[in-house]
Design a protein around this motif. Structure first.
Motif, mmCIF file in Angstrom:
data_model
loop_
_atom_site.group_PDB
_atom_site.id
_atom_site.type_symbol
_atom_site.label_atom_id
_atom_site.label_comp_id
_atom_site.label_asym_id
_atom_site.label_seq_id
_atom_site.Cartn_x
_atom_site.Cartn_y
_atom_site.Cartn_z
ATOM 1 N N PRO A 14 0.806 -1.228 0.000
ATOM 2 C CA PRO A 14 0.000 0.000 0.000
ATOM 3 C C PRO A 14 0.834 1.270 0.000
ATOM 4 O O PRO A 14 0.358 2.332 -0.379
ATOM 5 N N ARG A 62 -0.087 5.583 -3.490
ATOM 6 C CA ARG A 62 -0.145 7.023 -3.770
ATOM 7 C C ARG A 62 0.694 7.335 -5.011
ATOM 8 O O ARG A 62 0.305 8.110 -5.872
ATOM 9 N N TRP A 74 -4.004 -6.834 -1.428
ATOM 10 C CA TRP A 74 -5.303 -6.219 -1.142
ATOM 11 C C TRP A 74 -6.333 -6.708 -2.164
ATOM 12 O O TRP A 74 -5.999 -6.943 -3.327
ATOM 13 N N ILE A 123 -10.940 1.545 -4.085
ATOM 14 C CA ILE A 123 -11.181 2.683 -3.180
ATOM 15 C C ILE A 123 -9.857 3.370 -2.843
ATOM 16 O O ILE A 123 -9.747 4.586 -2.869
ATOM 17 N N MET A 138 -9.047 -11.668 3.796
ATOM 18 C CA MET A 138 -7.727 -11.150 3.413
ATOM 19 C C MET A 138 -7.416 -9.897 4.253
ATOM 20 O O MET A 138 -8.219 -8.985 4.313
ATOM 21 N N ALA A 139 -6.271 -9.888 4.888
ATOM 22 C CA ALA A 139 -5.923 -8.735 5.743
ATOM 23 C C ALA A 139 -5.363 -7.599 4.885
ATOM 24 O O ALA A 139 -4.703 -7.837 3.888
ATOM 25 N N LEU A 140 -5.658 -6.378 5.314
ATOM 26 C CA LEU A 140 -5.061 -5.214 4.663
ATOM 27 C C LEU A 140 -3.938 -4.748 5.565
ATOM 28 O O LEU A 140 -4.182 -4.442 6.729
ATOM 29 N N LYS A 141 -2.723 -4.723 5.022
ATOM 30 C CA LYS A 141 -1.594 -4.319 5.857
ATOM 31 C C LYS A 141 -0.868 -3.160 5.208
ATOM 32 O O LYS A 141 -0.847 -3.048 3.980
ATOM 33 N N PHE A 164 -0.238 5.279 3.683
ATOM 34 C CA PHE A 164 -1.688 5.166 3.528
ATOM 35 C C PHE A 164 -2.282 5.730 4.810
ATOM 36 O O PHE A 164 -2.209 5.105 5.854
ATOM 37 N N THR A 165 -2.818 6.936 4.722
ATOM 38 C CA THR A 165 -3.146 7.685 5.939
ATOM 39 C C THR A 165 -4.372 7.124 6.654
ATOM 40 O O THR A 165 -5.151 6.367 6.074
ATOM 41 N N GLN A 216 -7.498 7.911 4.794
ATOM 42 C CA GLN A 216 -7.762 6.996 3.679
ATOM 43 C C GLN A 216 -8.306 5.666 4.185
ATOM 44 O O GLN A 216 -9.208 5.083 3.584
ATOM 45 N N LEU A 217 -7.748 5.210 5.317
ATOM 46 C CA LEU A 217 -8.205 3.936 5.879
ATOM 47 C C LEU A 217 -9.668 4.030 6.315
ATOM 48 O O LEU A 217 -10.480 3.148 6.009
ATOM 49 N N LEU A 250 -11.938 4.089 3.411
ATOM 50 C CA LEU A 250 -12.082 2.751 2.826
ATOM 51 C C LEU A 250 -13.076 1.916 3.636
ATOM 52 O O LEU A 250 -13.981 1.277 3.087
ATOM 53 N N LEU A 280 -16.664 3.441 3.176
ATOM 54 C CA LEU A 280 -17.280 3.225 1.858
ATOM 55 C C LEU A 280 -17.594 1.762 1.603
ATOM 56 O O LEU A 280 -18.630 1.435 1.023
ATOM 57 N N ALA A 281 -16.710 0.884 2.065
ATOM 58 C CA ALA A 281 -16.919 -0.550 1.826
ATOM 59 C C ALA A 281 -17.776 -1.182 2.919
ATOM 60 O O ALA A 281 -17.996 -2.384 2.907
ATOM 61 N N LYS A 283 -17.235 -1.989 5.984
ATOM 62 C CA LYS A 283 -16.522 -3.175 6.439
ATOM 63 C C LYS A 283 -16.803 -3.527 7.892
ATOM 64 O O LYS A 283 -17.072 -2.647 8.720
#
Lengths: 181, 274
Positions: free
Chosen positions: A97, A101, A131, A138, B1-4, B10-11, B14-15, B18, B21-22, B24
């Motif tokens: 990630p 950007r 991801w 998104i 699936m993990a988001l890492k 990735f501020t 933004q998190l 995400l 919107l999703a 989650k």
């Protein structure tokens, strides 16, 4: 003999060279150098000028695939490479990630150079940390109309599918031009 | 699936965006040099949070919100030690000590305060695991994230302003020919003095940051200060001067749309059979 080109771009270590190598009929003419910067030492070498692959379509037509250098300091090459392209593929590493950007910035830069069709290839989807496509959309703030395709750049079928999807986008745009006329 | 990932790239805004919107469900764990914060979300809304450095028990939350006295805290701690937060909450409501709304508002404020702490985190690793629910014994809430995202993005505005003023760290700095301020009379921090010592048209801001071990935000703040004080000016290193090429599309100027279509179809057929 007519030649056309597509540009394969994306951040550092996204898999652009692997992408081109998977479908090129010649060994990719690569201009890799040992990496000097510590920050970028996640792989031993990187592309500093461009990668260059070829697919012969028929006796009169050749498709060239140009890979851009991933490191920001070589971005002066991008404008030169984008000249006359049919379209472009933005390759991203779905498991990093920290590069999203930059991917977004590269995408916008290329769009500014030439408003040609493009697709985004979400590479390394086989990695555990990658991801999911919906999350990537998104994160990259991609318009729903832009194709975001799962990809494994070392797998020829995924690469073929990505190129085909880009070609379908190009066809759609030509159809639109014809309709507008 | 993990988001890492890392917040430096990735501020938190933004998190949250995400997750919102999703819509989650899951847990977000963030760690940074000894700090660890866990936030749980249900349908994209804040449900529960805890800070490893704090006592996150209901008793403590109520005490810090001044809903109970230190004496009451002591009594509850002694008598309700084996009770879960939910059980204790029910007990307090049934005993008419507190109203349900008071408890909910109180824990909600507490959970939000933990989340807001993250707005100052410029780095730190994060991991989002889907479908991990908050602990069963904890009181959960349901807070829309939109306002949090707005607040977080306001803080980001400082960053954006700095970005606008200093669009690229590839730029170099040079002392202005006629400075309005005498550098010797300036009160500079040690970090600022370190940066000043590297001001040279040959050094990009990025290189200065690297050498002085400053983060992107820190170097931008310092350079912005110098620019505002009229000490330095931004210049483009000679290596950055781009050649200007006019973009042109081969197909646009060489062939008609019908010919282009035929060409693209040829390529499609070839790739399909490749």
């Amino acid at each position: 003999m007519q030649t056309v080109k597509m540009v394969i771009t994306g951040p550092f270590d996204a898999g652009k060279t692997a992408f081109i190598s998977s479908v090129s009929e010649i060994d990719v003419v690569s201009t890799e150098r040992k990496i000097s910067s510590d920050a970028e030492k996640i792989k031993e070498t990187t592309t500093v000028a461009m990668d260059f692959g070829r697919i012969t379509i028929d006796d009169e037509l050749i498709l060239y695939l140009f890979g851009t250098p991933g490191q920001k300091r070589f971005d002066f090459m991008w404008e030169i490479l984008s000249e006359g392209m049919l379209g472009f593929v933005v390759v991203i590493d779905s498991s990093r990630p920290e590069t999203f950007r930059e991917a977004r910035s590269i995408l916008e830069t290329f769009r500014a150079y030439a408003p040609t069709p493009y697709v985004v290839a979400a590479n390394k989807q086989d990695l555990q940390d990658s991801w999911a496509i919906d999350d990537l959309r998104i994160a990259l703030r991609l318009d729903p109309k832009i194709k975001l395709l799962p990809c494994i750049a070392i797998d020829r079928e995924f690469v073929k599918n990505t190129l085909l999807e880009l070609l379908y986008c190009i066809l759609d745009e030509i159809d639109l031009e014809i309709k507008e006329k | 699936m993990a988001l890492k990932g890392n917040l430096s790239n990735f501020t938190i805004t933004q998190l949250l965006n995400l997750i919102n919107l999703a819509k989650k469900n899951g847990s977000l764990i963030l760690e940074r040099s000894g700090d660890k914060i866990e936030i749980y979300f249900k349908n994209g809304k804040l449900a529960y949070s805890k800070d490893q450095k704090r006592d996150n028990s209901l008793i403590n939350i109520l005490f810090y919100s001044k809903l109970i006295t230190s004496n009451q805290k002591k009594i509850f701690t002694q008598n309700a030690a084996s009770m879960t937060d939910k059980e204790l909450g029910l007990l307090l409501i049934n005993a008419d000590y507190l109203h349900q709304e008071e408890i909910i508002t109180c824990v909600q404020t507490y959970y939000m305060s933990i989340l807001k702490q993250l707005f100052t985190w410029n780095d730190g690793v994060f991991r989002f695991d889907t479908d991990i629910l908050p602990p069963n014994d904890k009181i959960t809430v349901s807070v829309n994230l939109e306002n949090m995202i707005l607040e977080s993005s306001r803080r980001m505005q400082e960053w954006e302003k700095l970005n606008d003023e200093i669009p690229s760290l590839e730029m170099a700095l040079k002392f202005v020919d006629r400075p309005t301020t005498n550098i010797r009379s300036l009160k500079l921090s040690s970090k600022e003095w370190r940066v000043i010592s590297y001001v040279n048209p040959k050094n990009s801001i990025q290189q200065i940051a690297h050498t002085t071990h400053l983060s992107e935000l820190e170097i931008r703040r310092i350079v912005y200060g110098f620019l505002q004080a009229g000490i330095v000016e931004l210049i483009r290193p000679t290596s950055m001067k781009h050649l200007s090429y006019e973009s042109s599309r081969i197909r646009a100027h060489q062939t008609s749309p019908e010919q282009q279509k035929s060409l693209i179809n040829k390529i499609i057929d070839r790739i399909r059979s490749h």
